[in-house]
Design a protein around this motif. Sequence first.
Motif, PDB file in Angstrom:
ATOM      1  N   ILE A   1       0.827  -1.203   0.000  1.00 50.50           N
ATOM      2  CA  ILE A   1       0.000   0.000   0.000  1.00 50.50           C
ATOM      3  C   ILE A   1       0.865   1.258   0.000  1.00 50.50           C
ATOM      4  N   TRP A   2       2.030   1.184   0.644  1.00 50.52           N
ATOM      5  CA  TRP A   2       2.924   2.336   0.673  1.00 50.52           C
ATOM      6  C   TRP A   2       3.369   2.664  -0.754  1.00 50.52           C
ATOM      7  N   ASP A   3       3.816   1.666  -1.474  1.00 50.13           N
ATOM      8  CA  ASP A   3       4.236   1.871  -2.851  1.00 50.13           C
ATOM      9  C   ASP A   3       3.052   2.297  -3.738  1.00 50.13           C
ATOM     10  N   ALA A   4       1.907   1.680  -3.530  1.00 52.66           N
ATOM     11  CA  ALA A   4       0.754   1.992  -4.375  1.00 52.66           C
ATOM     12  C   ALA A   4       0.391   3.472  -4.286  1.00 52.66           C
ATOM     13  N   LEU A   5       0.275   3.968  -3.068  1.00 52.36           N
ATOM     14  CA  LEU A   5      -0.016   5.400  -2.907  1.00 52.36           C
ATOM     15  C   LEU A   5       1.183   6.234  -3.350  1.00 52.36           C
ATOM     16  N   GLY A   6       2.372   5.692  -3.163  1.00 50.20           N
ATOM     17  CA  GLY A   6       3.563   6.400  -3.594  1.00 50.20           C
ATOM     18  C   GLY A   6       3.602   6.631  -5.099  1.00 50.20           C
ATOM     19  N   ILE A   7       3.067   5.703  -5.859  1.00 51.80           N
ATOM     20  CA  ILE A   7       3.029   5.879  -7.315  1.00 51.80           C
ATOM     21  C   ILE A   7       2.200   7.102  -7.679  1.00 51.80           C
ATOM     22  N   LEU A   8       1.017   7.205  -7.092  1.00 53.20           N
ATOM     23  CA  LEU A   8       0.159   8.359  -7.399  1.00 53.20           C
ATOM     24  C   LEU A   8       0.814   9.662  -6.941  1.00 53.20           C
ATOM     25  N   ALA A   9       1.477   9.620  -5.798  1.00 53.53           N
ATOM     26  CA  ALA A   9       2.165  10.814  -5.298  1.00 53.53           C
ATOM     27  C   ALA A   9       3.325  11.193  -6.202  1.00 53.53           C
ATOM     28  N   LEU A  10       4.111  10.226  -6.604  1.00 54.09           N
ATOM     29  CA  LEU A  10       5.285  10.508  -7.434  1.00 54.09           C
ATOM     30  C   LEU A  10       4.869  11.006  -8.817  1.00 54.09           C
ATOM     31  N   VAL A  11       3.899  10.324  -9.426  1.00 58.59           N
ATOM     32  CA  VAL A  11       3.446  10.720 -10.761  1.00 58.59           C
ATOM     33  C   VAL A  11       2.701  12.051 -10.697  1.00 58.59           C
ATOM     34  N   GLY A  12       2.097  12.311  -9.516  1.00 59.41           N
ATOM     35  CA  GLY A  12       1.396  13.580  -9.330  1.00 59.41           C
ATOM     36  C   GLY A  12       0.039  13.605 -10.003  1.00 59.41           C
ATOM     37  N   THR A  13      -0.730  12.539  -9.798  1.00 60.55           N
ATOM     38  CA  THR A  13      -2.020  12.438 -10.452  1.00 60.55           C
ATOM     39  C   THR A  13      -3.079  11.912  -9.501  1.00 60.55           C
ATOM     40  N   ASP A  14      -4.312  12.282  -9.776  1.00 66.31           N
ATOM     41  CA  ASP A  14      -5.429  11.621  -9.110  1.00 66.31           C
ATOM     42  C   ASP A  14      -5.486  10.183  -9.597  1.00 66.31           C
ATOM     43  N   GLY A  15      -6.112   9.330  -8.814  1.00 67.39           N
ATOM     44  CA  GLY A  15      -6.241   7.952  -9.254  1.00 67.39           C
ATOM     45  C   GLY A  15      -6.825   7.079  -8.170  1.00 67.39           C
ATOM     46  N   ARG A  16      -6.683   5.794  -8.354  1.00 66.97           N
ATOM     47  CA  ARG A  16      -7.213   4.859  -7.371  1.00 66.97           C
ATOM     48  C   ARG A  16      -6.271   3.680  -7.207  1.00 66.97           C
ATOM     49  N   VAL A  17      -6.408   3.064  -6.049  1.00 62.95           N
ATOM     50  CA  VAL A  17      -5.650   1.856  -5.725  1.00 62.95           C
ATOM     51  C   VAL A  17      -6.660   0.764  -5.431  1.00 62.95           C
ATOM     52  N   GLU A  18      -6.464  -0.408  -6.000  1.00 64.90           N
ATOM     53  CA  GLU A  18      -7.332  -1.542  -5.740  1.00 64.90           C
ATOM     54  C   GLU A  18      -6.515  -2.731  -5.268  1.00 64.90           C
ATOM     55  N   THR A  19      -7.067  -3.404  -4.247  1.00 59.77           N
ATOM     56  CA  THR A  19      -6.446  -4.622  -3.742  1.00 59.77           C
ATOM     57  C   THR A  19      -7.546  -5.432  -3.059  1.00 59.77           C
ATOM     58  N   ALA A  20      -7.158  -6.473  -2.355  1.00 57.53           N
ATOM     59  CA  ALA A  20      -8.122  -7.278  -1.624  1.00 57.53           C
ATOM     60  C   ALA A  20      -7.701  -7.362  -0.164  1.00 57.53           C
ATOM     61  N   CYS A  21      -8.683  -7.390   0.714  1.00 59.95           N
ATOM     62  CA  CYS A  21      -8.386  -7.543   2.137  1.00 59.95           C
ATOM     63  C   CYS A  21      -7.801  -8.931   2.385  1.00 59.95           C
ATOM     64  N   PRO A  22      -6.619  -9.034   3.007  1.00 62.93           N
ATOM     65  CA  PRO A  22      -6.022 -10.358   3.244  1.00 62.93           C
ATOM     66  C   PRO A  22      -6.859 -11.247   4.172  1.00 62.93           C
ATOM     67  N   ASP A  23      -7.756 -10.637   4.963  1.00 65.21           N
ATOM     68  CA  ASP A  23      -8.584 -11.419   5.880  1.00 65.21           C
ATOM     69  C   ASP A  23      -9.821 -11.992   5.184  1.00 65.21           C
ATOM     70  N   CYS A  24     -10.603 -11.126   4.564  1.00 59.08           N
ATOM     71  CA  CYS A  24     -11.893 -11.578   4.023  1.00 59.08           C
ATOM     72  C   CYS A  24     -11.905 -11.689   2.506  1.00 59.08           C
ATOM     73  N   GLY A  25     -10.895 -11.132   1.840  1.00 53.77           N
ATOM     74  CA  GLY A  25     -10.851 -11.207   0.387  1.00 53.77           C
ATOM     75  C   GLY A  25     -11.674 -10.159  -0.324  1.00 53.77           C
ATOM     76  N   ASP A  26     -12.395  -9.328   0.412  1.00 58.80           N
ATOM     77  CA  ASP A  26     -13.208  -8.302  -0.224  1.00 58.80           C
ATOM     78  C   ASP A  26     -12.309  -7.297  -0.950  1.00 58.80           C
ATOM     79  N   ARG A  27     -12.857  -6.791  -2.051  1.00 61.63           N
ATOM     80  CA  ARG A  27     -12.115  -5.777  -2.799  1.00 61.63           C
ATOM     81  C   ARG A  27     -12.041  -4.498  -1.978  1.00 61.63           C
ATOM     82  N   LEU A  28     -10.853  -3.898  -1.936  1.00 63.08           N
ATOM     83  CA  LEU A  28     -10.646  -2.617  -1.286  1.00 63.08           C
ATOM     84  C   LEU A  28     -10.292  -1.591  -2.355  1.00 63.08           C
ATOM     85  N   ARG A  29     -10.853  -0.402  -2.208  1.00 60.29           N
ATOM     86  CA  ARG A  29     -10.619   0.627  -3.211  1.00 60.29           C
ATOM     87  C   ARG A  29     -10.336   1.949  -2.518  1.00 60.29           C
ATOM     88  N   VAL A  30      -9.218   2.540  -2.843  1.00 61.75           N
ATOM     89  CA  VAL A  30      -8.786   3.821  -2.277  1.00 61.75           C
ATOM     90  C   VAL A  30      -8.736   4.839  -3.410  1.00 61.75           C
TER      91      VAL A  30
END
Lengths: 76, 146
Positions: B86-115
């Motif tokens: 997650i650190w790198d994922a948000l870091g990409i948007l910060a470094l590139v300097g753009t709005d965007g989203r990050v998607e992954t899955a919760c390691p506990d329940c598997g539900d999709r997470l979206r930031v």
Amino acid sequence: MLLFRSGEHLARWLEDDARPRGATLTLDQQWRLASEWFRGRHLPAWTKRSPVEAEAIFRSVGLSGPFWALSDHRPD
Amino acid sequence: MDANEVRVALYRSFVETSRPPMPVELAAKFGVPLREIETALQQLADADVIALVPGTSFVWLAHPFSAAAAPFRVASHDQSWDAICIWDALGILALVGTDGRVETACPDCGDRLRVEVRGGHVDAPEPYVAHYGVPAARWYEDVGYT
């Protein structure tokens, strides 16, 4: 550096396999850390931070204590 | 050509094309023998600035970017990247300097997470929590596990 749906989901995941609890960050802390940490990383002038500089970034987003300590582990 | 110039070229490629250049591409770009590029890449890896695919000179990680498919997908309006945490994922948007989203899955329940990142602010539908299992002083013992 994983992301969990909530603190409860994290607690359950840790308990399921008896994993030790490390450090937790809110999403806002994580965003502020990532923003500061990767600022300018792609630019020619970027240089690797010293442990002291890294710790200062951690403290700036509210992260301190033994888990985040670096400067004591590397001699100058 | 020095290792820092190679580093800058790596990052420019990730920003513009979402992938690193192959060593042979870097050799052509700088007009030097392949072995000089491989030496520079190994210097960067030895300094923990990048990580190479084991046993090769191919770039695996140039934080925050991953060259391989990874658990965190990052997207702007016209481009996507992979990140290993997650650190790198948000870091990409910060470094590139753009709005965007990050998607992954919760390691506990598997539900999709979206930031979502918009206008320099981060948002999510629930109180997501980031967990760091390894103390900072040990992060580079195994960068992939960390």
